[in-house]
Design a protein around this motif. Structure first.
Motif, PDB file in Angstrom:
ATOM      1  N   SER A 173      27.502   1.096  -9.872  1.00 53.64           N
ATOM      2  CA  SER A 173      27.105   2.201  -8.994  1.00 53.64           C
ATOM      3  C   SER A 173      27.522   1.880  -7.561  1.00 53.64           C
ATOM      4  CB  SER A 173      25.587   2.407  -9.061  1.00 53.64           C
ATOM      5  OG  SER A 173      25.200   3.429  -8.174  1.00 53.64           O
ATOM      6  N   SER A 219      18.736   4.243 -10.924  1.00 52.77           N
ATOM      7  CA  SER A 219      19.538   5.316 -10.322  1.00 52.77           C
ATOM      8  C   SER A 219      18.596   6.293  -9.607  1.00 52.77           C
ATOM      9  CB  SER A 219      20.321   6.045 -11.409  1.00 52.77           C
ATOM     10  OG  SER A 219      19.411   6.646 -12.318  1.00 52.77           O
ATOM     11  N   GLU A 220      19.161   7.321  -8.985  1.00 52.50           N
ATOM     12  CA  GLU A 220      18.320   8.324  -8.330  1.00 52.50           C
ATOM     13  C   GLU A 220      17.380   8.989  -9.339  1.00 52.50           C
ATOM     14  OE1 GLU A 220      18.742  12.512  -5.772  1.00 52.50           O
ATOM     15  OE2 GLU A 220      20.486  11.215  -6.070  1.00 52.50           O
ATOM     16  N   GLN A 246      19.802   2.691  -4.039  1.00 54.50           N
ATOM     17  CA  GLN A 246      18.679   3.617  -3.860  1.00 54.50           C
ATOM     18  C   GLN A 246      17.612   2.926  -3.012  1.00 54.50           C
ATOM     19  OE1 GLN A 246      19.191   6.683  -5.252  1.00 54.50           O
ATOM     20  NE2 GLN A 246      21.155   5.752  -5.877  1.00 54.50           N
ATOM     21  N   ARG A 248      19.991  -0.873  -7.386  1.00 49.16           N
ATOM     22  CA  ARG A 248      21.316  -0.352  -7.703  1.00 49.16           C
ATOM     23  C   ARG A 248      21.654  -0.712  -9.146  1.00 49.16           C
ATOM     24  NH1 ARG A 248      26.109  -1.801  -3.773  1.00 49.16           N
ATOM     25  NH2 ARG A 248      25.689  -3.943  -4.483  1.00 49.16           N
ATOM     26  N   LYS A 249      22.180   0.289  -9.856  1.00 51.19           N
ATOM     27  CA  LYS A 249      22.628   0.055 -11.227  1.00 51.19           C
ATOM     28  C   LYS A 249      24.033  -0.558 -11.209  1.00 51.19           C
ATOM     29  CE  LYS A 249      21.540   2.854 -14.573  1.00 51.19           C
ATOM     30  NZ  LYS A 249      20.375   2.202 -15.206  1.00 51.19           N
TER      31      LYS A 249
END
Length: 772
Positions: free
Chosen positions: A128, A62-63, A132, A124-125
């Motif tokens: 989500s 994630s971010e 990113q 990417r999770k």
């Protein structure tokens, strides 16, 4: 006092990147290990034009993960326990208690710098929306060492989906590393070598570990791969495109001597098991003396590679076992590099071998792996990822256990059995263990191991650790070892049988000694009476040395006949002793079992063959025989026996010989050689052969090769596999089924062996090897 802060030069990037990770393969290893730690089940590595793309289907980032973990140099969430905090998208591996990771230093990501100067990271999770994205130009960190590391920016953003110039599989979640402006070229040879190395990275003993697969994609090599697929017997690593697989160890388990050791944490016992080509030799246990290894799931598997196994390996893998490596160390399922690589001697195996080349195993002789699981406190990798593990207390115990409980035990068996039976170097199966010569050596090795008070014998091969034939070399030593071993394992029946065999052996030796003394006294008396005829004796000796066999029927002199009489008396005396011994037992009320009667008949049959062979010399040829063994050129002896003696008795079959052996001096029993040849000729005759050919050649200064071929009907199809014809009692006619069994026994006693090379309705071909 004032407080100051460290400054970090931009060149830190190179120190923990290109300068620390000095090998391209290690760099890819590190990135693959990161994928494994991210719970990926699949990793795909794409090779394009000046680009390497690594794609995994792990949990992604994630971010906050990008900013607070990936960009946080030397920080590892795996170390502080926050990497796998419970989440809704957790998978099966996140639920494993006390999970261990392949890496935990927080610098593996800088492997990207080793491979190329530009990185495009996408992640990417699960569940989500955004992907990113991070763009890093590693060259920005190399402009000036005075620039502050944290002041050099990298580009960050998001996107709705993954982007790639390379055709890759679609991901719902995971990470893609696109590395461009490569620092090294990647020709086919390099990708092929990488694939082989990756096969050793994770679980080289079977298919895949924990559902984790690695696949190579190199579109430019697809055409070459298609051409290779048209061939037969393709080695696994010849094809570039496809999954990384390695099944060689499954093959080796069936064709080599395999030692496996492990620790049972519940019992706190250390187990060792030795299997020789699918045949269990022993399983022993003892109290575990290595406290640091108790909870590490320690396991060690080592394979001894004889010449046949090395050929099998090369045929299956397309490379030699030496190039593949030796003893690998795996921490948490991943290799600790470079332990096990060609020319690596982390455990000092080759340093020790230099002290005794013919007594010790070297890295070229073995292949295997050590597995342990543990965190950085127990097994800590060197900061330089190609320097193995740091010498912690657990690592020192690992090394000690490897030597004392694993390597040396395998070596004791190999040196004590396989190396003493020189023909074993060419065997792929354990059929030779049915021979008494081999059994005696196995008994000695196992008895020596079991002699330690701390060792408990859990299981053993009862058909090997049993009473052996008294004619075996060092029988008295072997039978005493067997008796001691039987007492240790609590097998009273075996102990009694061993004790009786030892007693019978002593009786037989006394009987044989009496016969020998009588014959020698006769010989001395004759020589004393003929001392006056020294000139005649000298002329006769010169004539005898001219050839081993003289076919003149009128020149059977008294000296030769009495020498043969000397041999016949010994064999006949043994036969009489065998009969008397059993008559005494029967008269005493003992009922012999069917197996005992069978064994005694087999012994009598072999003794009778020896009498017949000695008699043949007396009736068909004058033979220079002054003792039970002679030392002469083996090739010349066999050639003369086949061409000058055999044809006289075998009128119904054409017997030919081609001798290309040059002065292979060997000490052997001529009677035994004649029995071997006679049995082979007799078998060919029974198979309907009209001719049999013995082709004698020399492989090197230490071994000879004899190919025996006939034009008979071959081995009947009901004998499966055909190699069973060497087993006791297996016959293709109405015979006893002991001919070829005795042939193999006699050859093994003189460091040789016999194999069925081929058979068909047009004939059979046997291969004999004899070693010095």
């Amino acid at each position: 006092m004032d407080e100051l802060n460290f400054k970090i030069s931009s060149h830190l990037k190179s120190v923990i990147g290109r300068d620390l990770i000095t090998d391209d393969f290690v760099a890819i290893f590190e990135l693959v290990k990161n994928s494994f730690d991210a719970n990926a089940s699949e990793v795909d590595i794409y090779f394009g034009d000046d680009q390497i793309t690594i794609v995994d289907n792990g949990k992604g980032m994630s971010e906050p993960d990008i900013k607070d973990k990936w960009l946080f140099v030397a920080y590892s969430a795996k170390s502080d326990g926050t990497e796998d905090a419970p989440s809704s998208d957790s998978d099966y591996r996140e639920n494993i208690q006390h999970r261990r990771y392949a890496g935990s230093k927080g610098v593996g990501r800088f492997s990207c710098d080793r491979l190329g100067s530009n990185l495009f990271l996408q992640s990417r999770k699960a569940n989500s929306i955004n992907v990113q994205q991070l763009i890093v130009n590693w060259l920005d960190f190399e402009d000036s060492p005075k620039e502050n590391f944290i002041d050099i920016p990298v580009k960050y953003g998001t996107a709705k989906d993954f982007q790639s110039e390379t055709p890759i599989k679609q991901l719902e979640h995971g990470t893609i590393l696109s590395i461009t402006n490569l620092r090294s070229s990647w020709p086919r040879a390099s990708i092929k070598e990488l694939k082989t190395s990756l096969a050793k990275l994770i679980n080289p003993f079977g298919p895949n570990t924990e559902g984790f697969t690695i696949t190579i994609h190199a579109p430019a090599e697809q055409g070459h791969d298609d051409e290779i697929r048209k061939r037969e017997n393709i080695a696994p690593n010849e094809i570039i495109n496809g999954p990384v697989e390695n099944f060689i160890f499954q093959t080796l388990q069936d064709k080599t001597t395999w030692l496996r050791s492990w620790i049972d944490p519940d019992e706190n016992r250390f187990y060792t098991e030795l299997i020789d080509r699918q045949k269990l030799i022993y399983r022993v246990s003892e109290e575990n003396p290595y406290g640091e290894l108790t909870d590490t799931s320690f396991e060690c598997n080592i394979f001894y590679l004889n010449r046949a196994a090395k050929l099998t390996f090369a045929r299956n893998m397309g490379m030699s076992s030496v190039r593949f490596g030796s003893i690998f160390l795996f921490k948490n399922g991943f290799r600790s590099y470079p332990i096990g690589e060609e020319n690596d001697d982390t455990f000092g195996i080759d340093r020790r071998k230099q002290q005794g080349y013919a007594r010790y195993l070297g890295t070229r002789d073995v292949l295997g792996r050590i597995d342990v699981y543990g965190d950085e406190k127990k097994f800590k990798e060197s900061s330089s990822r190609d320097k193995g593990l740091i010498a912690s207390q657990a690592y020192l115990q690992l090394t000690e256990s490897f030597w004392d409980k694993c390597f040396l035990r395998l070596e004791n068996y190999v040196v004590g059995v396989s190396w003493r039976l020189k023909y074993d170097m060419d065997l792929e199966d354990a059929s030779f263990l049915s021979g008494d010569e081999a059994r005696s050596k196995v008994i000695e090795v196992v008895a020596k191991l079991a002699n330690s008070p701390s060792v408990k014998v859990e299981s053993y091969s009862s058909d090997i650790l049993t009473v052996i034939d008294s004619k075996v070399k060092d029988f008295d030593k072997a039978i005493r070892s067997l008796e001691d071993l039987a007492v240790k394992i609590g097998d009273n029946d075996l102990a009694n049988r061993a004790k009786n065999a030892a007693h019978n052996y002593e009786e037989m030796r006394r009987s044989e000694a009496e016969a020998l003394t009588f014959a020698e006294n006769e010989q001395r008396a004759r020589k004393a009476a003929e001392a006056a005829s020294a000139l005649k004796e000298a002329e006769l000796k010169i004539e005898r040395q001219r050839t081993l066999f003289l076919l003149s029927q009128g020149s059977r002199d008294k000296d030769i006949l009495e020498n043969l009489h000397h041999q016949v008396m010994i064999y006949a005396s043994n036969a009489v002793h065998c009969i008397e011994k059993n008559l005494i037992l029967i008269n005493g009320g003992r009922q012999l079992t069917a197996e005992e009667v069978k064994t005694q008949f087999e012994q009598l049959l072999l003794l009778n063959q020896q009498v017949i062979a000695a008699s043949r010399f007396a009736t068909t040829a004058n033979f220079m025989l002054e003792s039970s063994k002679i030392e002469t050129d083996l090739g010349s002896y066999i050639y003369e026996y086949i061409t000058k003696v055999c044809p006289i008795h075998e009128d119904n079959i054409d017997i030919r010989a081609d001798n290309r052996i040059k002065n292979f001096k060997l000490k052997f029993s001529p009677i035994e050689i004649s029995i071997i040849i006679d049995n082979l000729i007799n078998n060919a005759y029974k198979a309907g052969a009209g001719h049999i050919i013995f082709s004698l050649s020399q492989e090197d200064g230490h071994s000879v090769r004899i190919v025996v071929s006939d034009n008979g009907g071959g081995i009947p199809t009901e004998v499966q596999p055909p190699e069973r014809i060497f087993e006791k009692g297996v016959t293709t006619t109405t015979g006893s089924g002991l001919g070829l069994y005795h042939v193999r026994q006699l050859l093994e006693s003189m460091q040789g062996n016999i194999f069925l090379h081929s058979t068909s309705e047009f004939g059979s071909e046997f291969l004999i090897r004899i070693y010095k």
